[in-house]
Scaffold this motif. Structure first.
Motif, PDB file in Angstrom:
ATOM      1  N   ASN A  13       0.793  -1.232   0.000  1.00 16.18           N
ATOM      2  CA  ASN A  13       0.000   0.000   0.000  1.00 16.18           C
ATOM      3  C   ASN A  13       0.824   1.280   0.000  1.00 16.18           C
ATOM      4  N   GLN A  69       2.155   3.210   2.179  1.00 25.72           N
ATOM      5  CA  GLN A  69       1.680   4.273   3.052  1.00 25.72           C
ATOM      6  C   GLN A  69       2.626   4.587   4.207  1.00 25.72           C
ATOM      7  N   TRP A 102      -5.445   2.759   8.216  1.00 25.15           N
ATOM      8  CA  TRP A 102      -5.860   1.702   7.286  1.00 25.15           C
ATOM      9  C   TRP A 102      -5.997   0.357   8.015  1.00 25.15           C
ATOM     10  N   CYS A 147       1.289  -4.990   5.606  1.00 28.03           N
ATOM     11  CA  CYS A 147       1.906  -5.196   4.296  1.00 28.03           C
ATOM     12  C   CYS A 147       3.259  -5.883   4.503  1.00 28.03           C
ATOM     13  N   ILE A 181     -10.127  -3.944   0.897  1.00 27.19           N
ATOM     14  CA  ILE A 181      -9.864  -2.566   0.470  1.00 27.19           C
ATOM     15  C   ILE A 181     -11.186  -1.848   0.238  1.00 27.19           C
ATOM     16  N   VAL A 226      -8.526   4.455   2.932  1.00 24.70           N
ATOM     17  CA  VAL A 226      -7.430   4.291   1.975  1.00 24.70           C
ATOM     18  C   VAL A 226      -6.747   5.647   1.840  1.00 24.70           C
ATOM     19  N   PHE A 242      -1.829   5.080  -1.078  1.00 28.21           N
ATOM     20  CA  PHE A 242      -2.462   3.811  -1.446  1.00 28.21           C
ATOM     21  C   PHE A 242      -3.440   4.039  -2.601  1.00 28.21           C
TER      22      PHE A 242
END
Length: 358
Positions: free
Chosen positions: A27, A29, A43, A58, A309, A341, A345
């Motif tokens: 993602n 982020q 998230w 992730c 998501i 999100v 992302f």
């Protein structure tokens, strides 16, 4: 019949409240130095609030040289501990079991963002990668173990070793290209060795109440289905794993190899003896009927990517409504923003997937 709402027990660590886990999702982020960003925190904790039994980060790089993409979460330095601790605390407070996915990019690492040379099991001029020495492979094993210990110090309930998707560990499994002449290449036994050393090393280094998973790709990336099944059998049989996470890309499809057509890919693994080790599957599970079908075919749990998501509360929704289906793609950007999100992302989804963001 096992239900999605049923709790799930493991050899080590806490029970999951249900059979639904958040898949590890790229993602971008996090901060450039691998520390946690607020967008990443929001998230992940939002998915914990949405009812996922286990929430996984992730892919987090276990060494600076393993960094594969911008904004990647890191777990290779104690300077990253404060953010990791905050995240572990937030996921627990929101009601989910937590895990960090441990990863090294190998020949898919990015020297421009890592500042380190690209390394791989073999020399690969097309990627600018040089082959790891035997001693350097041993250091990679230590890096994974050290990262798992760091995750436990931060307060996470477990880690998952990323052995899929063509990253470093999967590169060692590549039957096409891993022709190393040391104990990490050539034969099936040697190519499997790094997986066993990392799993065994982590289990020996962490406490008895720390969960350990492994993600594998059963095919593609130079991985032969019969070998993937053999490796799955070995890791299930050895008993050091709490769960095996199979990234099928599509949990309902047949294998790519025509020689194995006539049987679904999932069925090549759910029939293996597993003892007390759990088996989960991921790939295009976007509705309640599909998730239940995976359990009916022998999986212990499902890992949700795309649908998570689209809906932070997808897990709660499919438990409550047996007909629930995720929104069809593409969806408006405003919808994704409302689902926590973050901007990085959202940009990744917009630029890398032509059917995600309207």
């Amino acid at each position: 019949m096992t239900a999605l709402a049923d709790s799930l027990t493991f050899r080590h660590g806490p029970d999951w409240q249900n059979r639904i886990a958040l898949a590890p999702l790229t993602n971008m982020q996090s901060n450039d130095d691998g520390t946690l960003h607020d967008d990443e925190y929001r998230w992940l904790t939002r998915r914990a609030e949405g009812g996922f039994g286990m929430v996984m980060t992730c892919a987090a790089h276990v060494s600076q040289a393993g960094m594969a993409f911008p904004g990647q979460l890191g777990i290779c330095d104690d300077a990253q501990l404060p953010g990791l601790t905050r995240l572990a605390d937030g996921l627990r407070a929101a009601g989910a079991v937590s895990s960090v996915q441990l990863q090294h990019g190998g020949r898919r690492a990015n020297a421009q963002i890592s500042g380190r040379p690209v390394v791989a099991p073999w020399d690969d001029p097309s990627k600018g990668a040089t082959a790891l020495t035997t001693g350097e492979v041993e250091q990679v094993v230590h890096d994974f173990v050290d990262a798992a210990v760091r995750a436990e110090r931060a307060g996470f309930d477990g880690v998952e070793v990323h052995g899929a998707h063509g990253y470093l560990i999967a590169q060692f499994l590549d039957t096409r290209s891993n022709h190393r002449t040391d104990r990490y290449g050539g034969s099936t036994r040697n190519r499997f060795r790094i997986v066993h050393e990392i799993v065994d090393g982590i289990r020996a280094a962490v406490s008895p109440n720390f969960q350990l998973g492994l993600r594998l790709s059963p095919e593609r990336y130079g991985i032969v289905l019969d070998e993937a099944r053999a490796l799955a059998f070995e890791v299930l049989d050895r008993g050091n794993l709490d769960y095996l996470d199979l990234s099928l890309w599509d949990a309902f499809k047949e294998p790519y190899d025509e020689a194995h057509h006539g049987r679904r890919l999932i069925d090549f693994f759910t029939d293996l003896p597993r003892g007390n080790t759990r088996v989960g599957v991921a790939g295009k599970i976007t509705d309640a009927p599909g998730a239940r079908e995976c359990l009916e075919r022998g999986a212990d749990f499902v890992l949700i990517g795309t649908a998570a998501i689209l809906h932070h509360d997808f897990a709660r929704s499919i438990v409550a409504d047996p007909t629930y289906r995720a929104l069809q793609q593409p969806v408006p950007a405003d919808h994704l923003v409302g689902e926590s999100v973050g901007p990085a992302f959202l940009d990744y989804l917009s630029t890398n997937w032509d059917d995600f963001v309207a």
